[in-house]
Write an enzyme that holds these catalytic residues in place. Sequence first.
Site, PDB file in Angstrom:
ATOM      1  N   GLU A  25       0.866  -1.190   0.000  1.00 25.93           N
ATOM      2  CA  GLU A  25       0.000   0.000   0.000  1.00 25.93           C
ATOM      3  C   GLU A  25       0.895   1.230   0.000  1.00 25.93           C
ATOM      4  OE1 GLU A  25      -3.368   0.755  -0.265  1.00 25.93           O
ATOM      5  OE2 GLU A  25      -2.507   2.767  -0.248  1.00 25.93           O
ATOM      6  N   CYS A  59     -16.685   6.826   1.615  1.00 29.70           N
ATOM      7  CA  CYS A  59     -17.903   6.486   2.368  1.00 29.70           C
ATOM      8  C   CYS A  59     -17.887   6.932   3.832  1.00 29.70           C
ATOM      9  CB  CYS A  59     -18.147   4.978   2.378  1.00 29.70           C
ATOM     10  SG  CYS A  59     -17.423   4.049   1.039  1.00 29.70           S
ATOM     11  N   TYR A 112      -7.518  -1.803  10.261  1.00 26.53           N
ATOM     12  CA  TYR A 112      -7.220  -2.505   9.004  1.00 26.53           C
ATOM     13  C   TYR A 112      -5.827  -3.127   9.057  1.00 26.53           C
ATOM     14  CZ  TYR A 112     -11.276  -1.451   6.134  1.00 26.53           C
ATOM     15  OH  TYR A 112     -12.528  -1.441   5.601  1.00 26.53           O
ATOM     16  N   ALA A 138       3.795  -0.445  -5.559  1.00 27.29           N
ATOM     17  CA  ALA A 138       4.078  -1.751  -6.157  1.00 27.29           C
ATOM     18  C   ALA A 138       3.918  -1.681  -7.671  1.00 27.29           C
ATOM     19  CB  ALA A 138       3.125  -2.790  -5.585  1.00 27.29           C
ATOM     20  N   ILE A 187     -21.505  11.782  -5.728  1.00 24.52           N
ATOM     21  CA  ILE A 187     -20.693  12.666  -4.889  1.00 24.52           C
ATOM     22  C   ILE A 187     -21.217  14.094  -4.951  1.00 24.52           C
ATOM     23  CG2 ILE A 187     -18.371  13.617  -4.546  1.00 24.52           C
ATOM     24  CD1 ILE A 187     -17.235  10.939  -5.500  1.00 24.52           C
ATOM     25  N   GLU A 243     -24.442  14.396  -2.878  1.00 21.26           N
ATOM     26  CA  GLU A 243     -24.171  14.198  -1.446  1.00 21.26           C
ATOM     27  C   GLU A 243     -23.476  15.433  -0.866  1.00 21.26           C
ATOM     28  OE1 GLU A 243     -21.994  10.507  -1.187  1.00 21.26           O
ATOM     29  OE2 GLU A 243     -23.827   9.306  -1.172  1.00 21.26           O
ATOM     30  N   ARG A 296     -24.487  19.219 -16.200  1.00 21.80           N
ATOM     31  CA  ARG A 296     -24.534  19.457 -17.644  1.00 21.80           C
ATOM     32  C   ARG A 296     -25.813  18.979 -18.323  1.00 21.80           C
ATOM     33  NH1 ARG A 296     -19.888  15.173 -19.668  1.00 21.80           N
ATOM     34  NH2 ARG A 296     -20.871  13.266 -18.899  1.00 21.80           N
ATOM     35  N   GLY A 339     -16.945  11.996 -11.692  1.00 23.85           N
ATOM     36  CA  GLY A 339     -16.669  10.584 -11.922  1.00 23.85           C
ATOM     37  C   GLY A 339     -15.257  10.215 -11.495  1.00 23.85           C
ATOM     38  N   ALA A 376     -27.357   3.426  -1.772  1.00 23.69           N
ATOM     39  CA  ALA A 376     -27.940   4.624  -1.168  1.00 23.69           C
ATOM     40  C   ALA A 376     -27.136   5.811  -1.634  1.00 23.69           C
ATOM     41  CB  ALA A 376     -27.895   4.532   0.354  1.00 23.69           C
ATOM     42  N   HIS A 420     -45.909  -0.077  12.827  1.00 24.57           N
ATOM     43  CA  HIS A 420     -46.589   1.210  12.940  1.00 24.57           C
ATOM     44  C   HIS A 420     -46.160   1.942  14.193  1.00 24.57           C
ATOM     45  CE1 HIS A 420     -49.697   4.073  12.017  1.00 24.57           C
ATOM     46  NE2 HIS A 420     -50.125   4.009  13.264  1.00 24.57           N
ATOM     47  N   GLU A 443     -43.493   1.290   6.674  1.00 23.18           N
ATOM     48  CA  GLU A 443     -44.716   0.488   6.544  1.00 23.18           C
ATOM     49  C   GLU A 443     -45.466   0.833   5.258  1.00 23.18           C
ATOM     50  OE1 GLU A 443     -47.965   1.256   9.364  1.00 23.18           O
ATOM     51  OE2 GLU A 443     -47.044   3.178   9.827  1.00 23.18           O
TER      52      GLU A 443
HETATM   53  P1  NDP Z   1     -20.759   9.503 -11.012  1.00 18.13           P
HETATM   54  O1  NDP Z   1     -20.300   8.648 -12.106  1.00 18.13           O
HETATM   55  O2  NDP Z   1     -21.793   9.017 -10.080  1.00 18.13           O
HETATM   56  O3  NDP Z   1     -21.264  10.880 -11.592  1.00 18.13           O
HETATM   57  C1  NDP Z   1     -20.451  11.666 -12.393  1.00 18.13           C
HETATM   58  C2  NDP Z   1     -21.228  12.916 -12.747  1.00 18.13           C
HETATM   59  O4  NDP Z   1     -20.379  13.839 -13.402  1.00 18.13           O
HETATM   60  C3  NDP Z   1     -22.392  12.634 -13.674  1.00 18.13           C
HETATM   61  O5  NDP Z   1     -23.448  13.482 -13.315  1.00 18.13           O
HETATM   62  C4  NDP Z   1     -21.815  13.026 -15.031  1.00 18.13           C
HETATM   63  O6  NDP Z   1     -22.791  13.469 -15.914  1.00 18.13           O
HETATM   64  C5  NDP Z   1     -20.934  14.175 -14.659  1.00 18.13           C
HETATM   65  N1  NDP Z   1     -19.819  14.390 -15.573  1.00 18.13           N
HETATM   66  C6  NDP Z   1     -19.011  13.454 -16.105  1.00 18.13           C
HETATM   67  N2  NDP Z   1     -18.061  14.032 -16.857  1.00 18.13           N
HETATM   68  C7  NDP Z   1     -18.271  15.358 -16.804  1.00 18.13           C
HETATM   69  C8  NDP Z   1     -17.631  16.478 -17.362  1.00 18.13           C
HETATM   70  N3  NDP Z   1     -16.570  16.347 -18.136  1.00 18.13           N
HETATM   71  N4  NDP Z   1     -18.132  17.710 -17.102  1.00 18.13           N
HETATM   72  C9  NDP Z   1     -19.212  17.842 -16.308  1.00 18.13           C
HETATM   73  N5  NDP Z   1     -19.861  16.831 -15.739  1.00 18.13           N
HETATM   74  C10 NDP Z   1     -19.396  15.592 -15.980  1.00 18.13           C
HETATM   75  O7  NDP Z   1     -19.418   9.922 -10.263  1.00 18.13           O
HETATM   76  P2  NDP Z   1     -19.105  10.491  -8.816  1.00 18.13           P
HETATM   77  O8  NDP Z   1     -17.821  11.217  -9.004  1.00 18.13           O
HETATM   78  O9  NDP Z   1     -20.262  11.226  -8.243  1.00 18.13           O
HETATM   79  O10 NDP Z   1     -18.889   9.189  -7.959  1.00 18.13           O
HETATM   80  C11 NDP Z   1     -18.037   8.148  -8.429  1.00 18.13           C
HETATM   81  C12 NDP Z   1     -18.580   6.814  -8.053  1.00 18.13           C
HETATM   82  O11 NDP Z   1     -18.328   6.576  -6.689  1.00 18.13           O
HETATM   83  C13 NDP Z   1     -20.100   6.670  -8.186  1.00 18.13           C
HETATM   84  O12 NDP Z   1     -20.497   6.327  -9.481  1.00 18.13           O
HETATM   85  C14 NDP Z   1     -20.420   5.596  -7.203  1.00 18.13           C
HETATM   86  O13 NDP Z   1     -20.283   4.361  -7.824  1.00 18.13           O
HETATM   87  C15 NDP Z   1     -19.358   5.794  -6.137  1.00 18.13           C
HETATM   88  N6  NDP Z   1     -19.942   6.481  -4.978  1.00 18.13           N
HETATM   89  C16 NDP Z   1     -20.913   5.853  -4.274  1.00 18.13           C
HETATM   90  C17 NDP Z   1     -21.495   6.464  -3.211  1.00 18.13           C
HETATM   91  C18 NDP Z   1     -22.564   5.763  -2.460  1.00 18.13           C
HETATM   92  O14 NDP Z   1     -22.699   4.552  -2.599  1.00 18.13           O
HETATM   93  N7  NDP Z   1     -23.345   6.480  -1.666  1.00 18.13           N
HETATM   94  C19 NDP Z   1     -21.091   7.804  -2.763  1.00 18.13           C
HETATM   95  C20 NDP Z   1     -20.088   8.385  -3.598  1.00 18.13           C
HETATM   96  C21 NDP Z   1     -19.540   7.742  -4.659  1.00 18.13           C
HETATM   97  P3  NDP Z   1     -23.650  12.470 -16.861  1.00 18.13           P
HETATM   98  O15 NDP Z   1     -24.593  11.746 -15.969  1.00 18.13           O
HETATM   99  O16 NDP Z   1     -24.310  13.419 -17.798  1.00 18.13           O
HETATM  100  O17 NDP Z   1     -22.660  11.553 -17.499  1.00 18.13           O
END
Ligand code: NDP
Length: 492
Positions: free
Chosen positions: A35, A48, A99, A115, A183, A186, A203, A267, A346, A445, A450
């Site tokens: 790591e 998370c 961990y 690594a 993200i 949230e 967008r 993303g 969630a 209830h 429910e």
């Molecule tokens: P997501 O993939 O969920 O969302 C990315 C967002 O960014 C989408 O709305 C996307 O739009 C937009 N986007 C992508 N590229 C661009 C760009 N170039 N310009 C502007 N907007 C853009 O990614 P997150 O970063 O929010 O989270 C990553 C992953 O982490 C999640 O998919 C999830 O799997 C995980 N996660 C889970 C959580 C949970 O379980 N509660 C909490 C946080 C993260 P469009 O939809 O139009 O493509």
Amino acid sequence: MSAYDVDLFVIGAGSGGVRGARVAASLGARVAIAEERFFGGTCVNVGCIPKKLFSYGAHARDDIEDARAYGWDVAEPTLDWPRLVAGKDREIARLNGIYQRLLESRGVEILRGRATLEDPHTVVVTALDGSTTRRTARHVLVATGGTPLRPTFPGADLALISDDIFYLSQRPDRLLVIGGGYIAVEMAGIFRGYGAAVTLAYRGALFLRGFDRDVRTHLAGEMRQRGVDLRFHCDVASLTRRADGALDAVLTTGETLVVDAVLAAVGRAPNARGLGLEEAGVALDARGAVRVDGRFRTSARSVYAVGDVIDRVQLTPVALAEAMVVAHNLFGGAQRQADYEFIPSAVFSTPPIGTVGLTEEEARAEATERGGAVDIFRSTFTPLKHTLTGRREKTLMKLVVERDTDRVVGVHVVGADAGEIVQGFAVALRLGATKAQLDATVGIHPTAAEELVTMRERCPDPDRALEVDQLAEGPSPRRAIVHHRWEDSDDR
Ligand code: NDP
């Protein structure tokens, strides 16, 4: 005597890596793990866990306000942001230690450093001081996770990414969030809860692409009501730093917002480059994710990969499940494949979303394909708690049911404790629960949950034109969560 130093070398001590190492060691394998950053990976350190802690804190303000309606005289709360960050840091340090001890107690050799694969059976770990350690391994498990993407507009480097947001020395008064995924929604809710003025720029036409349309519109309404400035069809064109330290964010609408911080949540990309993977014969896909088969084996026979680095479902519990498949198959004589059916999730937005199964739009599309139909049960109500507080917050609950089989194929909740509620329903859906079986279940209830066993009125069949034509939005990112089966041979 084995020809290798260890049976399994795990690269990356995040959720998937630690679980894989621990289970393999408990099955008798000799295991080493490397790591370079922190134990527990994204989830524990910059994902998370700190997010959920911040989310509790953001909701605490509501609780304090609501207490007044329940007879408490409470002073106006003031915020000590550094105390929040310090408390979070303490808890994360504790988890890092747990961990590490979990690994040590199983006899896993821990190597600190970066690594890289020298060949499909040899890993070299380079420590911070430049010293190197080489281990040969019968099998290698790549569990290096992902990394937040940055947008590419001018000045994008002035934006924070989710890794940074947990270490701010003070709460920004004005925050702009870019993105419309987990993200972004949230963090918009969390910082609004902590009192910041928050703008979210997405967008597309409506955020949370791939989630149920009612869920998306309901959450948008609730967030707006809480004062989050949602801008759809809006992106950031450029960022510049002002002399006073604030940022000018020029939007694609032409408007300029002055904010204290910008969070880019657009993303995450797999961490698969620079590890010597391709040189060792491990194929990557077009997005740079490691390609694996149904048992997580890469194109190099001795090398396996799980979690965000394979970019299937970016959720911690999925990485854990994948890692257990690998460990049990390699060292427990099992022949398992991961099961991706009905993965619940969630979104810890304000209010939160809990969801499992198909959206209404996905279920209708499927039903149309096979000449069937879908029944929708939906309820929107004021939670009992807010009958006294007067808070204008509504809960949404929705069931998606296949008409011919009566099978419940989707459960969607927006409201307090949505994740807690939906976890149990995920079990029911995996077991094939029908609407009749939910109806026959006695409710608890008075609870919000429910409602999910007492909804009797099906919504009239829609000819309501979709406000947002989801099918025109491109493939749903969530569809894979319900449907994908990665078969053994044809996906590598
Ligand atoms: P997501 O993939 O969920 O969302 C990315 C967002 O960014 C989408 O709305 C996307 O739009 C937009 N986007 C992508 N590229 C661009 C760009 N170039 N310009 C502007 N907007 C853009 O990614 P997150 O970063 O929010 O989270 C990553 C992953 O982490 C999640 O998919 C999830 O799997 C995980 N996660 C889970 C959580 C949970 O379980 N509660 C909490 C946080 C993260 P469009 O939809 O139009 O493509």
